[in-house]
Design a protein around this motif. Structure first.
Motif, PDB file in Angstrom:
ATOM      1  N   SER A 125       0.868  -1.178   0.000  1.00  0.00           N
ATOM      2  CA  SER A 125       0.000   0.000   0.000  1.00  0.00           C
ATOM      3  C   SER A 125       0.903   1.226   0.000  1.00  0.00           C
ATOM      4  CB  SER A 125      -0.915  -0.004   1.233  1.00  0.00           C
ATOM      5  OG  SER A 125      -0.150  -0.030   2.424  1.00  0.00           O
ATOM      6  N   SER A 182      -4.207   0.008  -1.237  1.00  0.00           N
ATOM      7  CA  SER A 182      -3.666  -0.442  -2.514  1.00  0.00           C
ATOM      8  C   SER A 182      -4.791  -0.701  -3.506  1.00  0.00           C
ATOM      9  CB  SER A 182      -2.857  -1.732  -2.319  1.00  0.00           C
ATOM     10  OG  SER A 182      -2.475  -2.271  -3.564  1.00  0.00           O
ATOM     11  N   LEU A 183      -4.508  -0.434  -4.787  1.00  0.00           N
ATOM     12  CA  LEU A 183      -5.502  -0.685  -5.835  1.00  0.00           C
ATOM     13  C   LEU A 183      -5.351  -2.079  -6.428  1.00  0.00           C
ATOM     14  CD1 LEU A 183      -5.417   2.759  -7.683  1.00  0.00           C
ATOM     15  CD2 LEU A 183      -7.026   1.968  -5.948  1.00  0.00           C
ATOM     16  N   LYS A 184      -4.376  -2.838  -5.932  1.00  0.00           N
ATOM     17  CA  LYS A 184      -4.152  -4.186  -6.466  1.00  0.00           C
ATOM     18  C   LYS A 184      -5.250  -5.136  -5.999  1.00  0.00           C
ATOM     19  CE  LYS A 184       0.885  -3.686  -6.510  1.00  0.00           C
ATOM     20  NZ  LYS A 184       2.156  -4.195  -5.945  1.00  0.00           N
ATOM     21  N   ILE A 185      -5.798  -5.888  -6.939  1.00  0.00           N
ATOM     22  CA  ILE A 185      -6.776  -6.933  -6.635  1.00  0.00           C
ATOM     23  C   ILE A 185      -6.064  -8.265  -6.775  1.00  0.00           C
ATOM     24  CG2 ILE A 185      -8.954  -8.013  -7.318  1.00  0.00           C
ATOM     25  CD1 ILE A 185      -9.919  -5.300  -8.271  1.00  0.00           C
ATOM     26  N   ASN A 193     -12.229  -7.230  -1.667  1.00  0.00           N
ATOM     27  CA  ASN A 193     -11.833  -6.163  -2.592  1.00  0.00           C
ATOM     28  C   ASN A 193     -12.930  -5.124  -2.808  1.00  0.00           C
ATOM     29  OD1 ASN A 193      -9.145  -7.277  -3.545  1.00  0.00           O
ATOM     30  ND2 ASN A 193     -10.475  -8.971  -4.114  1.00  0.00           N
ATOM     31  N   GLN A 196     -11.662  -1.517  -3.298  1.00  0.00           N
ATOM     32  CA  GLN A 196     -11.058  -1.289  -4.611  1.00  0.00           C
ATOM     33  C   GLN A 196     -12.128  -1.254  -5.707  1.00  0.00           C
ATOM     34  OE1 GLN A 196      -9.959  -3.350  -2.326  1.00  0.00           O
ATOM     35  NE2 GLN A 196      -7.744  -3.088  -2.070  1.00  0.00           N
ATOM     36  N   TYR A 222     -10.169   9.182  -3.621  1.00  0.00           N
ATOM     37  CA  TYR A 222      -9.231   8.140  -3.188  1.00  0.00           C
ATOM     38  C   TYR A 222      -8.674   8.455  -1.796  1.00  0.00           C
ATOM     39  CZ  TYR A 222      -4.910   5.331  -3.253  1.00  0.00           C
ATOM     40  OH  TYR A 222      -3.894   4.466  -2.951  1.00  0.00           O
ATOM     41  N   SER A 226      -9.676   6.449   1.675  1.00  0.00           N
ATOM     42  CA  SER A 226      -8.599   5.860   2.484  1.00  0.00           C
ATOM     43  C   SER A 226      -8.682   6.309   3.930  1.00  0.00           C
ATOM     44  CB  SER A 226      -7.235   6.245   1.902  1.00  0.00           C
ATOM     45  OG  SER A 226      -7.050   5.698   0.619  1.00  0.00           O
TER      46      SER A 226
END
Length: 236
Positions: A125, A182-185, A193, A196, A222, A226
């Motif tokens: 992140s 983090s935007l990672k899936i 998720n 996201q 964003y 957060s």
């Protein structure tokens, strides 16, 4: 000769080249092409790390190259864009010092990139806004101005005090001790998720409805999302 180990570094250098080209277009006040090449650089910035992990060739050299390339694409270019906006498109002279305050964005970006390389907390992140996101935020401003925004937004973007406030905010949020999700899936699981998915879905809607104006809205959303998420996690 192991060609694979050079692929990520070559992609990183293409990111740097994109930033250099974006800077030339920014000097010519061609903000659309500057935005395009910065976006291309950010796209390449994602894939250098992707291929480094794919080929298992991550190296200290690659880490340093990545930050140096980002310094131009996501540091120098947005700083110059802000200088240009503060000068209102006029030639900048030695007697007109105020526009140079726009380079505070460049200095803050440099500090963040150097700190990122030694901060072990930012593996999955972020803490503070990443420089690519900040670059898109700054580069969107002249494009918003060129695309007939509502009058109040036009007035704000022509106001040097507002632009200096944006510069100060940019420098702060780049280095603020604010964890950003983090935007990672990593797996196809809605429950894990949902944050996201909510963000990405909202971003698509914003872009469709508001176009360039959506970019600062998405960045602020964003950050706000957060902060709310951090507060909820803190209560558990």
């Amino acid at each position: 000769m192991n060609i694979k180990k050079h692929v990520p570094n070559f992609i990183t250098l293409l990111n740097l080249l994109s930033g250099c080209i974006a800077l030339i277009f920014a000097m010519e006040l061609n903000f659309e092409m500057a935005f395009f090449f910065v976006s291309l650089g950010i796209f390449l910035d994602f894939f250098d790390g992707f291929f480094a992990r794919l080929f298992k060739v991550s190296s200290p050299l690659g880490l340093q190259l990545d930050s140096l390339a980002d310094m131009v694409t996501s540091g120098v270019v947005p700083g110059f864009i802000m200088v240009t906006m503060l000068s209102d498109g006029n030639n900048i002279s030695a007697t007109s010092w105020a526009p140079y305050l726009g380079f505070i964005i460049t200095l803050a970006s440099c500090y963040r990139l150097a700190n990122f390389n030694i901060d072990t907390r930012q593996t999955d992140s972020f803490i503070g806004l990443p420089t690519p996101a900040n670059a898109l935020l700054i580069l969107s401003l002249p494009l918003i101005l060129q695309n007939n925004p509502p009058e109040i937004i036009h007035i704000l973007l022509k106001n040097p005090y507002f632009l200096l406030a944006v510069t100060a905010f940019s420098a702060f949020i780049l280095n603020a001790e604010i964890p950003l999700f983090s935007l990672k899936i990593k797996e196809f699981n809605f429950a894990k998720n949902k944050l996201q998915i909510l963000f990405l879905t909202t971003s698509v809607v914003f872009l469709f409805v508001f176009q360039y104006l959506a970019i600062p809205m998405i960045i602020l959303f964003y950050i706000l999302l957060s902060v709310v998420n951090n507060y909820q996690l803190g209560k558990k």
